[in-house]
Design a protein around this motif. Structure first.
Motif, PDB file in Angstrom:
ATOM      1  N   LYS A  44      -2.107   2.850   1.310  1.00 41.72           N
ATOM      2  CA  LYS A  44      -2.978   2.180   0.346  1.00 41.72           C
ATOM      3  C   LYS A  44      -3.847   3.177  -0.404  1.00 41.72           C
ATOM      4  O   LYS A  44      -3.840   3.248  -1.630  1.00 41.72           O
ATOM      5  CB  LYS A  44      -3.889   1.159   1.056  1.00 41.72           C
ATOM      6  CG  LYS A  44      -3.153   0.064   1.793  1.00 41.72           C
ATOM      7  CD  LYS A  44      -4.118  -0.919   2.436  1.00 41.72           C
ATOM      8  CE  LYS A  44      -5.059  -0.316   3.460  1.00 41.72           C
ATOM      9  NZ  LYS A  44      -4.407   0.279   4.635  1.00 41.72           N
ATOM     10  N   THR A  45      -4.624   3.942   0.332  1.00 45.22           N
ATOM     11  CA  THR A  45      -5.623   4.801  -0.295  1.00 45.22           C
ATOM     12  C   THR A  45      -5.006   5.940  -1.098  1.00 45.22           C
ATOM     13  O   THR A  45      -5.474   6.265  -2.182  1.00 45.22           O
ATOM     14  CB  THR A  45      -6.559   5.389   0.781  1.00 45.22           C
ATOM     15  OG1 THR A  45      -6.963   4.350   1.652  1.00 45.22           O
ATOM     16  CG2 THR A  45      -7.771   6.022   0.151  1.00 45.22           C
ATOM     17  N   THR A  46      -3.939   6.526  -0.562  1.00 43.49           N
ATOM     18  CA  THR A  46      -3.380   7.673  -1.279  1.00 43.49           C
ATOM     19  C   THR A  46      -2.443   7.251  -2.402  1.00 43.49           C
ATOM     20  O   THR A  46      -2.338   7.945  -3.407  1.00 43.49           O
ATOM     21  CB  THR A  46      -2.620   8.608  -0.311  1.00 43.49           C
ATOM     22  OG1 THR A  46      -1.651   7.850   0.401  1.00 43.49           O
ATOM     23  CG2 THR A  46      -3.566   9.285   0.652  1.00 43.49           C
ATOM     24  N   ILE A 133     -11.887  -1.339  -4.152  1.00 41.61           N
ATOM     25  CA  ILE A 133     -12.812  -1.348  -3.019  1.00 41.61           C
ATOM     26  C   ILE A 133     -11.974  -1.123  -1.770  1.00 41.61           C
ATOM     27  O   ILE A 133     -11.221  -2.008  -1.360  1.00 41.61           O
ATOM     28  CB  ILE A 133     -13.568  -2.701  -2.918  1.00 41.61           C
ATOM     29  CG1 ILE A 133     -14.296  -3.021  -4.221  1.00 41.61           C
ATOM     30  CG2 ILE A 133     -14.531  -2.701  -1.733  1.00 41.61           C
ATOM     31  CD1 ILE A 133     -15.537  -2.214  -4.489  1.00 41.61           C
ATOM     32  N   ASP A 134     -12.067   0.075  -1.223  1.00 48.55           N
ATOM     33  CA  ASP A 134     -11.228   0.422  -0.078  1.00 48.55           C
ATOM     34  C   ASP A 134     -11.928   0.052   1.229  1.00 48.55           C
ATOM     35  O   ASP A 134     -13.154  -0.029   1.270  1.00 48.55           O
ATOM     36  CB  ASP A 134     -10.923   1.929  -0.114  1.00 48.55           C
ATOM     37  CG  ASP A 134      -9.683   2.294   0.701  1.00 48.55           C
ATOM     38  OD1 ASP A 134      -9.008   1.364   1.190  1.00 48.55           O
ATOM     39  OD2 ASP A 134      -9.391   3.496   0.832  1.00 48.55           O
ATOM     40  N   GLU A 135     -11.155  -0.153   2.271  1.00 47.10           N
ATOM     41  CA  GLU A 135     -11.677  -0.448   3.613  1.00 47.10           C
ATOM     42  C   GLU A 135     -12.611  -1.662   3.589  1.00 47.10           C
ATOM     43  O   GLU A 135     -13.641  -1.680   4.262  1.00 47.10           O
ATOM     44  CB  GLU A 135     -12.441   0.753   4.191  1.00 47.10           C
ATOM     45  CG  GLU A 135     -11.726   2.083   4.105  1.00 47.10           C
ATOM     46  CD  GLU A 135     -10.633   2.256   5.159  1.00 47.10           C
ATOM     47  OE1 GLU A 135     -10.448   1.352   5.987  1.00 47.10           O
ATOM     48  OE2 GLU A 135      -9.958   3.285   5.126  1.00 47.10           O
ATOM     49  N   ALA A 136     -12.246  -2.656   2.792  1.00 46.15           N
ATOM     50  CA  ALA A 136     -13.114  -3.835   2.673  1.00 46.15           C
ATOM     51  C   ALA A 136     -13.268  -4.546   4.012  1.00 46.15           C
ATOM     52  O   ALA A 136     -14.286  -5.190   4.259  1.00 46.15           O
ATOM     53  CB  ALA A 136     -12.554  -4.797   1.622  1.00 46.15           C
TER      54      ALA A 136
HETATM   55 MG    MG Z   1      -6.980   4.042   3.643  1.00 49.68          MG
END
Ligand code: MG
Ligand code: ADP
Length: 774
Positions: A44-46, A133-136
Motif C-alpha cells: 500500500k504505502t510504497t 491517509i496511511d495507517e488509518a
Molecule cells: Mg504501509
C-alpha cells in the motif's frame, strides 16, 4: 517516463498489488473517496503513491501521504524515491523538527500533525491533488481529525471545480468506523481489498503465562536461534529500555566477531539443518514450554514428506494452536518507566540454556528498533545481516504495521505494549504495560509470514488471548484529554466541537472538561451573564484574543500561553527554551543534584533545572562536546537535539508572527537572574494554573499514620489522595507551601502505587487570583 532499476522491477512484480493497479486507478479516478485495506507488507504505502504519480496526479499539484509515525515518514519517502528512481527533492518528507521538501516535491510524506497544521492556513489543501491517509487503522488523534475535516473539504473542492481525492489506507479490514459512519460519509466509500503474499504463519501459544515476559522472550529467542532453521527473528517488547536490555543480553549470548569468518559455519549449519541437528533430541526440554520442540518434530515430519510446500493462506489461522491447558496465573503487572530500570542480568539467567548457548557458534545480529532511536540506526533493520549471522530485531510496536522488515520468519510476541492511560477526572496519566489487542497480536504474528512460511510464538496462553486481550483498543482520541483538539477546532471556526464528524466521537463529557480547563486558562471565553446562559451542552464558548495568540504556537495550549505572555517581559528566549524542554519527553535521566540551585532559581524548581541543563548543553554543543556532556550529566542526547530544533522553530515562528519581536538564540544564554526567575515562575503558573498543589501540613496527618510518608505530600485539586513530589524533584530541598506541576501520574505497582507530580514550580498564593481568576 519512470525508469526503474530492473532489480526493483522484479521485486515489485512479486507484490500482488501490482496486478491491481488498473482497478485501483479506475476507482481513484471515478470516486472522491476510496478505502484500501491490505495486510502489512502488501505494498500500500510504497506502491499506491507510485501508481498515482504515473497516472499524472503529481503533474500540477502534489500527492500527500500522511503517516502517524515519524519512523515511517522518513523510511517510506526514501523507499518510494528509490523505487521511482527519483531523489529526495521530488519524493520528500516533512515532520515536526525535520524535513527535505523542495519546490520540486511531487510526493510529500508527512506526519498527520503536519497536514493538520497546513489545513489551518490553507483549509482547502489547494497544493494537493490527492491526500492519502496511511495507517488509518491506528486511529491516531490527528488522523481521526484529518478524516473528519477531509470528509468536508473534498465536497467543497468538487463544488469549486478543483477536485481532491482522498484515499484511506488500513492494514486491517475493520473499517466500519469509516464506512458505516453516516456523519462522516453519507454514502459508504468504495472499499478495495488488497490480497497479500501472506505465507502461512503457525501460531504457538505458551501453556502458561508468566509475568516476567522479558525472561520468557529471551529464553524463546535462545531456543529458536539454537535449534531452528535460518530466518530472522522479530521480538516485540513494550519500551525502549526493554529493547536495549534484551539487545544487550542477546548480543552477549551470541556475539558477532568481526575477525571470525562465519561463511564455513554456514555451510555446516545448512547441512545440519537437513540431517543431524534436528534429528537428535534436544538436551533440555522445558516442561511447560515446549512449542519449539513440537515445532522441530513437525519440521522433521514435513521433511520426510520430501518437500515443504508454502501454500498461500489468506490469513493467519487463529485456531491453529496446541491444546491449551488451564492457565493458573493470568497476570498483568503494572509498570512504569522507572521500574524497568530494575532489571538485572540475573533476572533472566537460566542455567538450562547455558549448554545450548555455549555450543552455538552462529552469531545473532541483534538490532534495536524504537521511535526515539535515530533515523540512521533505525534504517539498519532494512539491511541484510552480515554473512553467517542471523538477524534478530528487538522492537516496540513500531514494527507492528508501519514498517516491513525483510526476511522475518519467527515472531516472539510478549503480548504487551505500553499505553498512556489517562484519568479523565484528574487529568493524571500513567504509562501502563497493557495487553495488546487481539487485532494487534494478529498483526504482530503476520510479520513472520512475509517472505515464507513462518512461526509466531506468543508468550501467553490461549485462554489469556481469548479472555484477557481486548478485541481492539479504543481510538486515542477517545482516551485522552481533548484540550488542544478543542482549541484547534474552535480556531478553525468549528464552534460546536460535539457536532464534528469524528470517525468515533469522544465522550461529550470529556469535551466539556477540556473546555472548562481552557476557560480556567483564559483561552476560551467565560460568558459574563451567568443567568442568561443556555443549557450547558448548547453553549458555544468562543476563543479569546489570548486564545487566538496561543493557538498560533505548535504546542499544547498551556505552553502556547506561556509563550504568548512572555514577550512582555523580555523573557522570550528563556520561555522558548523552557517550553521546548518541557514538551520533549524524558530529557533527564539523572538526579537533579548536579544542577544546584538557590533562591528564586530553586523556587523555579524542576523547570529551572531543565532550563539550565539545556543552556549548558547548548554551550557544550558550541564547543563540539555535546555527546560527552550529555553522557556525563545524564541527559538524553536525542532529546537535547530535539529541543534545539524546537527552539529554532519556535524562535523563527515567533519572529515571523509577532510584530516588533526579533528573538535570537543565544548559545551562551546565562541562567536567569533572581528577578527573571521570579517572573518565569509566574509564567509557568499562567500555563499550569489549573494544576495547583498545596502542602499537606503534618498536623493534618491522621493519628497513627506515619508522618514521614507525608514529607513531600500535597493536596491537588479535587483529588482525595495525597500527591508527592517526584523523587528527583529539586523542590524536595525547599518543600514550598504552594506549587504548580506539569504532570500528575501514578507510579509503582500494587501497594506501592502512589500519585506523583513531575516538573514542579513553587508559586506564591497571592499570584493565584491574578493568573487563575476562576
Ligand atoms: Mg504501509
Ligand atoms: P504496506 O504499506 O502494505 O504495509 P509496504 O508498501 O510498506 O506495504 O511494503 C511492500 C513491500 O516492499 C514489503 O513487503 C517489503 O518487502 C518491501 N519494502 C518496503 N520497504 C522496504 C525497504 N526499506 N527495504 C526493502 N524492502 C522494502
Amino acid at each position: 517516463d519512470v525508469k526503474r532499476d530492473p532489480k526493483i522491477q522484479v521485486a515489485r512484480l512479486k507484490l500482488p498489488i501490482l496486478g491491481e493497479e488498473q482497478r485501483i486507478m479506475e476507482l481513484v479516478n471515478e470516486n472522491e473517496f476510496l478505502i484500501v485495506a491490505g495486510e502489512t507488507g502488501s505494498g500500500k504505502t510504497t506502491q499506491i503513491p507510485q501508481f498515482l504519480y504515473e497516472a499524472g496526479y503529481a503533474e500540477r499539484k502534489m500527492i500527500a501521504v500522511t503517516e502517524p509515525r515519524r519512523v515511517a515518514t522518513v523510511a517510506m519517502s526514501a523507499r518510494v524515491a528509490y523505487e521511482l528512481g527519483l531523489t529526495s527533492k521530488e519524493v520528500s518528507y516533512l515532520m515536526r523538527f525535520e524535513g527535505n521538501v523542495t519546490k520540486d516535491t511531487k510526493i510529500k510524506f508527512m506526519t498527520d500533525g503536519v497536514l493538520l497544521k497546513e489545513i489551518q492556513t490553507d483549509f482547502l489543501l489547494s497544493k494537493y491533488s490527492v491526500v492519502i491517509i496511511d495507517e488509518a487503522h491506528e486511529r491516531s488523534v490527528y488522523t481521526d481529525i484529518l478524516l473528519g475535516l477531509l470528509s468536508r473539504i473534498v465536497p467543497i473542492r468538487r463544488k469549486r471545480g478543483n477536485p481532491l481525492r482522498l484515499i484511506i489506507m488500513s492494514a486491517t479490514l475493520r473499517v466500519e468506523d469509516f464506512t458505516e459512519n453516516k456523519r462522516l460519509f453519507k454514502e459508504a466509500p468504495p472499499l478495495i481489498k488488497i490480497d497479500s503474499r501472506q505465507f502461512p504463519v503457525t501460531i504457538h501459544f505458551n501453556k502458561h503465562t508468566y509475568s516476567d515476559y522479558l525472561k520468557e522472550a529471551y529464553k524463546k529467542t535462545v531456543k529458536i536461534h539454537t535449534r531452528l532453521p535460518e530466518g530472522g527473528i522479530l521480538i516485540f517488547v513494550t519500551g525502549q529500555q526493554e529493547v536495549r536490555y534484551l539487545v544487550r543480553k542477546l548480543k552477549a549470548s551470541f556475539p558477532y566477531r568481526k575477525d571470525v569468518d562465519y561463511t564455513k559455519l554456514i555451510t555446516r549449519k545448512a547441512v545440519n539443518e537437513n540431517d543431524a541437528a534436528l534429528d537428535s533430541e534436544p538436551e533440555d526440554i522445558d516442561s511447560d514450554d515446549d512449542e519449539v520442540e513440537k515445532e522441530m518434530k513437525r519440521a522433521r515430519k514435513a521433511r520426510r514428506k520430501a518437500k515443504l510446500k508454502a501454500k498461500a493462506l489468506p490469513k493467519i489461522n487463529l485456531d491453529d494452536y496446541d491444546m491449551p491447558e488451564d492457565d493458573g496465573q493470568a497476570d498483568l503487572v503494572g509498570s512504569d518507566d522507572d521500574s524497568e530500570g530494575h532489571l538485572s542480568d540475573s533476572d533472566v539467567e537460566d542455567d538450562t540454556l547455558t549448554p545450548a548457548i555455549k555450543s552455538c557458534r552462529q552469531p545473532l545480529w541483534v538490532l534495536p528498533l524504537y521511535s526515539m532511536l535515530s533515523s540512521s540506526k533505525q534504517a539498519r533493520v532494512f539491511e541484510p545481516p552480515p554473512t553467517g549471522a542471523r538477524l534478530c530485531v528487538v522492537s516496540t510496536d513500531v514494527a507492528e504495521t508501519s514498517l516491513t522488515i525483510p526476511s522475518i520468519k519467527y515472531v516472539v510476541d510478549t503480548g504487551k505494549k505500553k499505553m498512556r492511560v489517562y484519568d479523565h477526572v484528574t487529568g493524571a496519566s500513567a504509562w501502563r504495560v497493557v495487553w495488546v489487542s487481539q487485532a494487534g497480536a494478529a498483526q504482530r504474528a503476520g510479520r513472520a509470514g512475509r517472505t515464507g512460511a513462518g512461526h509466531a510464538y506468543r508468550l501467553y496462553s490461549a485462554p489469556v488471548f481469548a479472555n484477557d486481550l481486548p478485541a481492539h483498543h479504543a481510538p486515542d482520541l477517545c482516551r485522552r484529554p481533548a484540550d488542544d483538539i478543542v482549541l484547534l477546532m474552535k480556531c478553525m471556526s468549528i464552534d460546536k466541537v460535539v457536532n464534528f464528524p469524528f470517525p468515533t466521537a469522544p465522550d461529550r463529557m470529556q469535551l466539556r472538561l477540556a473546555e472548562k480547563r481552557l476557560q480556567v486558562l483564559g483561552i476560551l471565553e467565560t460568558p459574563e451573564n451567568k443567568e442568561g446562559r443556555r443549557k450547558d451542552d448548547e453553549e458555544v464558548l468562543k476563543v479569546t484574543p489570548l486564545g487566538k495568540a496561543v493557538s498560533a504556537f505548535p504546542l499544547l495550549p498551556r505552553y502556547g500561553k506561556m509563550l504568548a505572555l512572555s514577550h512582555q517581559q523580555n523573557l522570550l528566549p528563556y520561555t522558548i527554551a523552557l517550553v521546548s524542554a518541557l514538551t520533549v519527553p524524558e530529557v533527564m535521566s539523572g538526579k537533579a543534584e548536579c544542577w544546584p540551585a538557590a533562591g528564586q532559581t530553586l523556587l523555579l524548581g524542576d523547570p529551572g533545572v531543565l532550563l539550565r541543563a539545556v543552556g549548558a548543553a547548548e554551550y557544550a554543543h558550541l564547543k563540539g562536546e555535546e555527546e560527552l556532556f550529555c553522557a556525563k550529566h545524564g541527559l538524553r542526547e536525542k532529546a537535547i537535539k530535539e529541543i534545539r530544533k524546537l527552539r529554532k522553530q519556535l524562535t523563527t515562528e515567533i519572529n515571523l508572527s509577532v510584530p516588533g519581536v526579533d528573538v535570537k538564540i543565544d548559545p551562551e544564554m546565562k541562567p536567569p537572574d533572581e528577578n527573571q526567575a521570579r517572573l518565569l515562575r509566574q509564567l509557568v503558573l499562567s500555563g499550569l494554573g489549573d494544576q495547583v498543589g498545596r502542602k499537606i501540613g503534618l498536623d493534618e496527618v491522621k493519628e497513627g499514620e506515619d508522618k514521614r510518608k507525608y514529607k513531600y505530600a500535597y493536596h491537588c485539586g479535587e483529588l482525595e489522595e495525597p500527591v508527592h513530589l517526584h523523587s528527583e524533584s529539586i523542590l524536595r530541598k525547599a518543600i514550598p507551601e504552594w506549587v504548580v506541576y506539569q504532570e500528575l501520574y501514578e507510579t509503582g505497582a500494587e501497594e506501592r502505587r502512589k500519585m506523583v507530580m513531575r516538573n514542579v514550580t513553587a508559586i506564591e498564593p497571592e499570584w493565584l487570583p491574578v493568573f487563575v481568576p476562576q
